[in-house]
Design a protein around this motif. Structure first.
Motif, PDB file in Angstrom:
ATOM      1  N   GLY A 134       0.803  -1.218   0.000  1.00  0.00           N
ATOM      2  CA  GLY A 134       0.000   0.000   0.000  1.00  0.00           C
ATOM      3  C   GLY A 134       0.830   1.259   0.000  1.00  0.00           C
ATOM      4  N   GLY A 135       2.065   1.161  -0.467  1.00  0.00           N
ATOM      5  CA  GLY A 135       2.904   2.345  -0.605  1.00  0.00           C
ATOM      6  C   GLY A 135       3.766   2.657   0.594  1.00  0.00           C
ATOM      7  N   SER A 136       3.720   1.831   1.660  1.00  0.00           N
ATOM      8  CA  SER A 136       4.555   2.098   2.842  1.00  0.00           C
ATOM      9  C   SER A 136       5.215   0.800   3.298  1.00  0.00           C
ATOM     10  N   PRO A 137       6.401   0.875   3.893  1.00  0.00           N
ATOM     11  CA  PRO A 137       7.096  -0.340   4.322  1.00  0.00           C
ATOM     12  C   PRO A 137       6.266  -1.133   5.327  1.00  0.00           C
ATOM     13  N   GLU A 138       6.307  -2.426   5.171  1.00  0.00           N
ATOM     14  CA  GLU A 138       5.604  -3.311   6.090  1.00  0.00           C
ATOM     15  C   GLU A 138       6.636  -3.919   7.047  1.00  0.00           C
ATOM     16  N   GLU A 139       6.558  -3.520   8.284  1.00  0.00           N
ATOM     17  CA  GLU A 139       7.554  -3.962   9.251  1.00  0.00           C
ATOM     18  C   GLU A 139       7.198  -5.356   9.782  1.00  0.00           C
ATOM     19  N   GLU A 140       8.148  -6.266   9.676  1.00  0.00           N
ATOM     20  CA  GLU A 140       7.996  -7.602  10.223  1.00  0.00           C
ATOM     21  C   GLU A 140       9.239  -7.919  11.049  1.00  0.00           C
ATOM     22  N   PRO A 141       9.095  -8.793  12.040  1.00  0.00           N
ATOM     23  CA  PRO A 141      10.227  -9.058  12.949  1.00  0.00           C
ATOM     24  C   PRO A 141      11.498  -9.502  12.232  1.00  0.00           C
ATOM     25  N   ASN A 142      11.366 -10.372  11.251  1.00  0.00           N
ATOM     26  CA  ASN A 142      12.558 -10.924  10.601  1.00  0.00           C
ATOM     27  C   ASN A 142      12.882 -10.238   9.279  1.00  0.00           C
ATOM     28  N   GLN A 143      12.251  -9.107   9.032  1.00  0.00           N
ATOM     29  CA  GLN A 143      12.433  -8.445   7.743  1.00  0.00           C
ATOM     30  C   GLN A 143      13.771  -7.716   7.678  1.00  0.00           C
ATOM     31  N   ARG A 144      14.425  -7.842   6.536  1.00  0.00           N
ATOM     32  CA  ARG A 144      15.675  -7.105   6.335  1.00  0.00           C
ATOM     33  C   ARG A 144      15.378  -5.618   6.186  1.00  0.00           C
ATOM     34  N   LYS A 145      16.268  -4.803   6.682  1.00  0.00           N
ATOM     35  CA  LYS A 145      16.178  -3.362   6.453  1.00  0.00           C
ATOM     36  C   LYS A 145      16.846  -3.045   5.119  1.00  0.00           C
ATOM     37  N   GLN A 146      16.727  -1.786   4.726  1.00  0.00           N
ATOM     38  CA  GLN A 146      17.405  -1.360   3.505  1.00  0.00           C
ATOM     39  C   GLN A 146      18.904  -1.593   3.657  1.00  0.00           C
ATOM     40  N   GLN A 147      19.516  -2.232   2.628  1.00  0.00           N
ATOM     41  CA  GLN A 147      20.917  -2.602   2.719  1.00  0.00           C
ATOM     42  C   GLN A 147      21.625  -2.355   1.390  1.00  0.00           C
ATOM     43  N   ALA A 148      22.920  -2.109   1.469  1.00  0.00           N
ATOM     44  CA  ALA A 148      23.799  -2.093   0.300  1.00  0.00           C
ATOM     45  C   ALA A 148      24.789  -3.229   0.484  1.00  0.00           C
ATOM     46  N   LEU A 149      24.678  -4.263  -0.345  1.00  0.00           N
ATOM     47  CA  LEU A 149      25.442  -5.489  -0.147  1.00  0.00           C
ATOM     48  C   LEU A 149      26.446  -5.663  -1.282  1.00  0.00           C
TER      49      LEU A 149
END
Length: 682
Positions: A52-67
């Motif tokens: 719906g256009g906004s981040p969905e926070e979940e316990p095991n979800q990765r954050k924004q990363q540069a790998l």
């Protein structure tokens, strides 16, 4: 631009043969691979899913990363991540020797966010509609068995008279049982009734010039309408035709639902593909990942412009060729697409086309149709490697026969005339086209696409009207040099003032000269040797009000008006009858040059008339002998035909396989501006 020696290195050494570029998903592992041999560093930019256009926070979800990704052989950067990354967004960030870096969407992305701003990781098996695993391609023994119908997804259903709920969408093709007030079929059922074998869809890959966030607002002014010849992401369905462009899986699932619905009705799907150029050059993923490689350059280092749109893709380079073949195979295998029409095929090198055709027909399906426009828009440095008429000989693909097109109708936008529109002296060239161009540029009839009009230029009704000097009488649109419409403030106002059918007497539709010339033109296409193609709406006398380039003219010009089916039902019945005639009688679909040379015999030609005989026995046809006569003169003609009993099945405005009348002598009276077809069983 990259130095010439480095470019040579890319071509000769840093080429990758694997079929796993992009994202490969396993149960709990995600593999990323991107080709960028000039980069000195590559990072995967990973973003959490959007809901719906906004981040969905979940316990095991990765954050924004540069790998950081690992450099492999053959110019590949790779990374393997553990965990379920479905719906995560991603980009690549290459850095080059001079220190500059950029962000690029994966060229092999299979899903994207709205307007293609990021790639999205999807499990494709979760996008299959019910019944997808049982989907079967409609059978096609030979290309000449096809009857192609060129159509724009939005045009098909957007008008209120379509009766379709999913207006302008892929899902419009899934709606059945629709009829108008007089019981005439609409939508997909209309296509079935008409009898066509394949729907040729104008671009349905993700293109740039339609804002997917605003597609369902009022676009009557054409501000958010386009045909789609401006590629953004080649391996993703266009989002504006989906019910939700903001959900990456929806467009995939609904595209497959469209294919499945058409297949269930026995109709194949042709994709119009545009691998010759991209919408953007410097901002494209190709250029960001491998600067200077994917686009042709002139001798002075500038981008060449054979497409007329600012760039042309360097298809002759190994990794570009690989991308095109991988992309086409992906659509054929993942989406069950049945064929591909190549825009500006002249700008694609012949080696690529031959390799593509061989691979598709050997490894995917021999029934896949391949054809394209054998020309470019402007001069190209590709030179002798351009895929022009004649280069397709024996290579497994066909090209549009613009020679035949011009002979039948004349020029595309002006007053120029052809056989069906009043020109004299076209009979010899017509005879060449009728026989599948085997004395022109083909090895056999399966290599020519026969047509008179497509989306480009004036459509058939408007072109024929123009040749009759009716443009002003019918108040057709006239565009001035600045793009404004003469005498009107808007397209809507201009269309409202037009009277495209002013000359037609509703009680005598088939006696109208413009109608008869249109039926003659497409009648020749449908009875000639080769692969016939008609433009959507021709069977309804569709008009675009004199607009010769409606790619941004919006629904007011482009929408198919389904109420015209009941208004012009005799015209629809004529098309349906000719298509049935063609499909039921193989004599109109000879496979080889040799068959045509032996079994298509000239009876008479000249003075606006062409008559010939087909040997039905040679094609195992139930009709032993068939005579076809085209009369483009304004008066009836008496023609001498072989003696015997002849059953007339096409005459005046009637067409089909049922006998209209029987002739017993060696003379037949042929009506003015018409086609006559008759057969004998002895």
């Amino acid at each position: 631009m990259i130095e010439e020696d480095k470019q040579e290195l890319l071509i000769s050494e840093d080429t990758y043969k694997g079929r796993d570029l992009g994202v490969t998903l396993e149960a709990q592992t995600c593999h990323f691979k991107v080709w960028s041999p000039l980069a000195v560093q590559m990072e995967l930019l990973l973003y959490p899913p959007l809901t719906g256009g906004s981040p969905e926070e979940e316990p095991n979800q990765r954050k924004q990363q540069a790998l950081p990704m690992q450099k492999k052989e053959q110019g590949i950067w790779a990374l393997e991540l553990e965990g379920d990354l479905s719906s995560y967004r991603y980009m690549y960030k290459p850095t080059f020797e001079d220190g500059h870096s950029t962000h690029a969407v994966d060229p092999y992305a299979r899903a994207v966010t709205m307007n293609g701003e990021m790639g999205v990781i999807v499990r494709l098996e979760q996008t299959h509609p019910k019944g997808w695993s049982e989907d079967i391609r409609p059978e096609l023994t030979s290309p000449v068995d096809a009857v192609l119908y060129e159509l724009h997804v939005r045009d098909f259903s957007i008008h209120p008279s379509s009766g379709i709920t999913n207006k302008g969408k892929y899902m419009a093709f899934t709606e059945t049982g629709l009829r108008d007030s007089e019981g005439n079929t609409l939508g997909i059922d209309h296509l079935v009734e008409l009898g066509i074998t394949h729907v040729h869809l104008l671009p349905v890959f993700d293109f740039a010039t339609v804002d997917e966030s605003g597609v369902d607002v009022d676009t009557s002014d054409g501000s958010n309408y386009n045909w789609g010849y401006d590629p953004l992401h080649y391996n993703v369905p266009e989002g504006s035709y989906a019910s939700r462009a903001d959900d990456p899986e929806t467009r995939i699932r609904e595209f497959k639902s469209m294919v499945l619905a058409l297949h269930n009705k026995g109709i194949g799907v042709i994709m119009d593909v545009v691998y010759n150029h991209t919408f953007n050059t410097a901002g494209s993923s190709f250029e960001k990942l491998v600067p200077g490689y994917y686009y042709r350059q002139n001798a002075n280092g500038t981008y060449s412009n054979g497409s007329g749109t600012g760039n042309e893709v360097a298809t002759e380079r190994t990794m570009v060729r690989k991308f095109i073949i991988d992309s086409v195979r992906y659509w054929a295998e993942e989406y069950h697409v049945d064929g591909f029409r190549f825009d500006l095929l002249g700008l694609i090198d012949t080696t690529t086309m031959k390799q593509l055709a061989a691979e598709l027909h050997t490894e995917v399906s021999p029934s896949i149709l391949l054809y394209g426009e054998p020309w470019g828009a402007l001069d190209s440095p590709l030179g002798d490697d351009m895929t022009l008429k004649g280069t397709q000989r024996g290579a497994g693909f066909a090209v549009f026969n613009d020679n035949f097109r011009g002979v039948i109708k004349g020029d595309s936008d002006g007053m120029g005339t052809g056989f069906a529109t009043g020109a004299d002296g076209k009979e010899d060239e017509l005879w060449t086209g009728v026989r599948g161009a085997i004395q022109d540029f083909t090895d056999g009839p399966s290599e020519t696409i026969n047509y008179v009009t497509v989306h480009d230029n004036l459509n058939l009704w408007d072109k024929v009207a123009r040749t009759q000097g009716l443009h002003d009488t019918l108040n057709f649109l006239t565009y001035d040099e600045d793009g404004s419409i003469r005498g009107c403030q808007s397209v809507e106002e201009a269309v409202e003032k037009t009277k495209p059918y002013l000359q037609i007497d509703s009680e005598h539709i088939l006696e109208n000269e413009t109608v008869r010339r249109c039926l003659l033109a497409n009648g020749i296409v449908l009875t000639s040797q080769g692969v016939p193609l008609i433009a959507a709406g021709d069977e309804l006398l569709r008009s675009k009000y004199g607009d010769a380039n409606s790619h941004q003219s919006g629904d007011v010009v482009n929408a198919i008006h389904w109420e015209q089916k009941k208004l012009f039902k005799p015209v629809f019945d004529y098309y349906r009858g000719l298509i049935r005639l063609r499909r039921e009688h193989p004599v109109f679909r000879f496979r080889t040059r040799e068959e045509i040379e032996k079994h298509v015999r000239l009876i008479e030609k000249g003075n606006g008339l062409l008559a010939y005989e087909l040997n039905g026995t040679a094609a195992s046809d139930s009709w032993e002998r068939i005579v076809v006569i085209y009369n483009a003169a304004k008066e009836n003609r008496d023609i001498s035909v072989p003696t015997g009993t002849w059953n007339v099945v096409v005459e005046k405005g009637q067409a089909g396989v049922d006998t209209i009348r029987t002739k017993h002598d060696g003379q037949v009276n042929v009506n003015a501006l018409s086609i006559t077809v008759m057969y004998s069983k002895s």
